[in-house]
Design a protein around this motif. Sequence first.
Motif, PDB file in Angstrom:
ATOM      1  N   GLU A 113       2.161  -9.879   8.721  1.00  0.00           N
ATOM      2  CA  GLU A 113       1.900 -10.082   7.294  1.00  0.00           C
ATOM      3  C   GLU A 113       1.681  -8.750   6.591  1.00  0.00           C
ATOM      4  OE1 GLU A 113      -0.886 -13.001   6.044  1.00  0.00           O
ATOM      5  OE2 GLU A 113      -0.509 -14.237   7.802  1.00  0.00           O
ATOM      6  N   PHE A 114       2.100  -8.725   5.339  1.00  0.00           N
ATOM      7  CA  PHE A 114       1.865  -7.545   4.516  1.00  0.00           C
ATOM      8  C   PHE A 114       0.422  -7.540   4.036  1.00  0.00           C
ATOM      9  CE2 PHE A 114       6.490  -8.257   3.750  1.00  0.00           C
ATOM     10  CZ  PHE A 114       6.941  -7.055   4.272  1.00  0.00           C
ATOM     11  N   ASN A 115      -0.193  -6.367   4.010  1.00  0.00           N
ATOM     12  CA  ASN A 115      -1.533  -6.185   3.454  1.00  0.00           C
ATOM     13  C   ASN A 115      -1.379  -5.509   2.096  1.00  0.00           C
ATOM     14  OD1 ASN A 115      -2.772  -7.214   5.779  1.00  0.00           O
ATOM     15  ND2 ASN A 115      -2.750  -5.215   6.752  1.00  0.00           N
ATOM     16  N   PHE A 116      -1.397  -6.310   1.048  1.00  0.00           N
ATOM     17  CA  PHE A 116      -1.153  -5.797  -0.295  1.00  0.00           C
ATOM     18  C   PHE A 116      -2.410  -5.165  -0.888  1.00  0.00           C
ATOM     19  CE2 PHE A 116       2.347  -8.752   0.108  1.00  0.00           C
ATOM     20  CZ  PHE A 116       3.380  -8.042  -0.473  1.00  0.00           C
ATOM     21  N   THR A 117      -2.179  -4.113  -1.662  1.00  0.00           N
ATOM     22  CA  THR A 117      -3.240  -3.412  -2.376  1.00  0.00           C
ATOM     23  C   THR A 117      -2.868  -3.372  -3.849  1.00  0.00           C
ATOM     24  OG1 THR A 117      -3.621  -2.009  -0.459  1.00  0.00           O
ATOM     25  CG2 THR A 117      -4.500  -1.242  -2.553  1.00  0.00           C
ATOM     26  N   LYS A 118      -3.832  -3.714  -4.683  1.00  0.00           N
ATOM     27  CA  LYS A 118      -3.609  -3.675  -6.127  1.00  0.00           C
ATOM     28  C   LYS A 118      -3.977  -2.294  -6.648  1.00  0.00           C
ATOM     29  CE  LYS A 118      -5.001  -7.233  -8.352  1.00  0.00           C
ATOM     30  NZ  LYS A 118      -5.783  -8.209  -9.112  1.00  0.00           N
ATOM     31  N   SER A 119      -3.222  -1.816  -7.580  1.00  0.00           N
ATOM     32  CA  SER A 119      -3.450  -0.502  -8.175  1.00  0.00           C
ATOM     33  C   SER A 119      -4.793  -0.451  -8.890  1.00  0.00           C
ATOM     34  CB  SER A 119      -2.339  -0.187  -9.172  1.00  0.00           C
ATOM     35  OG  SER A 119      -2.667   0.948  -9.928  1.00  0.00           O
ATOM     36  N   SER A 120      -5.414   0.701  -8.858  1.00  0.00           N
ATOM     37  CA  SER A 120      -6.658   0.895  -9.614  1.00  0.00           C
ATOM     38  C   SER A 120      -6.377   0.926 -11.109  1.00  0.00           C
ATOM     39  CB  SER A 120      -7.338   2.199  -9.184  1.00  0.00           C
ATOM     40  OG  SER A 120      -6.474   3.289  -9.423  1.00  0.00           O
ATOM     41  N   TYR A 121      -5.109   1.015 -11.502  1.00  0.00           N
ATOM     42  CA  TYR A 121      -4.720   0.994 -12.910  1.00  0.00           C
ATOM     43  C   TYR A 121      -4.496  -0.425 -13.429  1.00  0.00           C
ATOM     44  CZ  TYR A 121      -3.929   5.986 -12.391  1.00  0.00           C
ATOM     45  OH  TYR A 121      -4.096   7.323 -12.158  1.00  0.00           O
ATOM     46  N   SER A 122      -4.745  -1.412 -12.598  1.00  0.00           N
ATOM     47  CA  SER A 122      -4.536  -2.803 -12.983  1.00  0.00           C
ATOM     48  C   SER A 122      -5.383  -3.155 -14.200  1.00  0.00           C
ATOM     49  CB  SER A 122      -4.912  -3.721 -11.820  1.00  0.00           C
ATOM     50  OG  SER A 122      -4.721  -5.065 -12.164  1.00  0.00           O
ATOM     51  N   THR A 123      -4.802  -3.969 -15.088  1.00  0.00           N
ATOM     52  CA  THR A 123      -5.533  -4.395 -16.280  1.00  0.00           C
ATOM     53  C   THR A 123      -6.419  -5.592 -15.940  1.00  0.00           C
ATOM     54  OG1 THR A 123      -3.831  -5.947 -16.986  1.00  0.00           O
ATOM     55  CG2 THR A 123      -3.614  -3.658 -17.757  1.00  0.00           C
ATOM     56  N   PRO A 124      -7.415  -5.890 -16.784  1.00  0.00           N
ATOM     57  CA  PRO A 124      -8.279  -7.041 -16.525  1.00  0.00           C
ATOM     58  C   PRO A 124      -7.521  -8.366 -16.412  1.00  0.00           C
ATOM     59  CG  PRO A 124      -9.249  -5.645 -18.200  1.00  0.00           C
ATOM     60  CD  PRO A 124      -7.864  -5.123 -17.932  1.00  0.00           C
ATOM     61  N   SER A 125      -6.363  -8.469 -17.038  1.00  0.00           N
ATOM     62  CA  SER A 125      -5.577  -9.699 -16.954  1.00  0.00           C
ATOM     63  C   SER A 125      -4.611  -9.678 -15.760  1.00  0.00           C
ATOM     64  CB  SER A 125      -4.821  -9.934 -18.254  1.00  0.00           C
ATOM     65  OG  SER A 125      -3.970  -8.845 -18.529  1.00  0.00           O
ATOM     66  N   ASN A 126      -4.839  -8.759 -14.839  1.00  0.00           N
ATOM     67  CA  ASN A 126      -4.064  -8.663 -13.590  1.00  0.00           C
ATOM     68  C   ASN A 126      -2.591  -8.361 -13.796  1.00  0.00           C
ATOM     69  OD1 ASN A 126      -6.272  -9.093 -11.914  1.00  0.00           O
ATOM     70  ND2 ASN A 126      -6.100 -11.300 -12.149  1.00  0.00           N
ATOM     71  N   GLU A 127      -2.260  -7.625 -14.829  1.00  0.00           N
ATOM     72  CA  GLU A 127      -0.863  -7.234 -15.048  1.00  0.00           C
ATOM     73  C   GLU A 127      -0.562  -5.981 -14.244  1.00  0.00           C
ATOM     74  OE1 GLU A 127      -0.534  -6.938 -19.252  1.00  0.00           O
ATOM     75  OE2 GLU A 127      -0.655  -9.089 -19.522  1.00  0.00           O
ATOM     76  N   CYS A 128      -0.199  -6.203 -13.010  1.00  0.00           N
ATOM     77  CA  CYS A 128      -0.008  -5.071 -12.122  1.00  0.00           C
ATOM     78  C   CYS A 128       0.875  -5.467 -10.950  1.00  0.00           C
ATOM     79  CB  CYS A 128      -1.363  -4.615 -11.597  1.00  0.00           C
ATOM     80  SG  CYS A 128      -1.293  -3.068 -10.706  1.00  0.00           S
ATOM     81  N   LEU A 129       1.384  -4.468 -10.279  1.00  0.00           N
ATOM     82  CA  LEU A 129       2.088  -4.688  -9.035  1.00  0.00           C
ATOM     83  C   LEU A 129       1.134  -4.451  -7.881  1.00  0.00           C
ATOM     84  CD1 LEU A 129       5.423  -2.772  -9.657  1.00  0.00           C
ATOM     85  CD2 LEU A 129       5.033  -5.232  -9.780  1.00  0.00           C
ATOM     86  N   GLU A 130       1.401  -5.116  -6.787  1.00  0.00           N
ATOM     87  CA  GLU A 130       0.672  -4.871  -5.549  1.00  0.00           C
ATOM     88  C   GLU A 130       1.672  -4.318  -4.543  1.00  0.00           C
ATOM     89  OE1 GLU A 130      -2.741  -8.276  -5.746  1.00  0.00           O
ATOM     90  OE2 GLU A 130      -0.847  -8.831  -4.834  1.00  0.00           O
TER      91      GLU A 130
END
Length: 59
Positions: free
Chosen positions: A3-20
């Motif tokens: 399985e992939f272990n995804f990490t969310k960017s520290s630049y993620s917005t509060p509404s979770n608009e981000c790539l992992e």
Amino acid sequence: MPEFNFTKSSYSTPSNECLEVARNIPGTIAIRDSKSPTGPILRLTPTTWTKFTATLNTP
């Protein structure tokens, strides 16, 4: 298949608009939309990922 272990960017917005991004599988960089964790996963080679991220820093 591991399985992939995804990490969310520290630049993620509060509404979770981000790539992992997951880098825990040798030879594969996996990318997914943080709003859709069960959705499609884009898989890139490390070379392609490096080229892609390099384009983000050019004016």
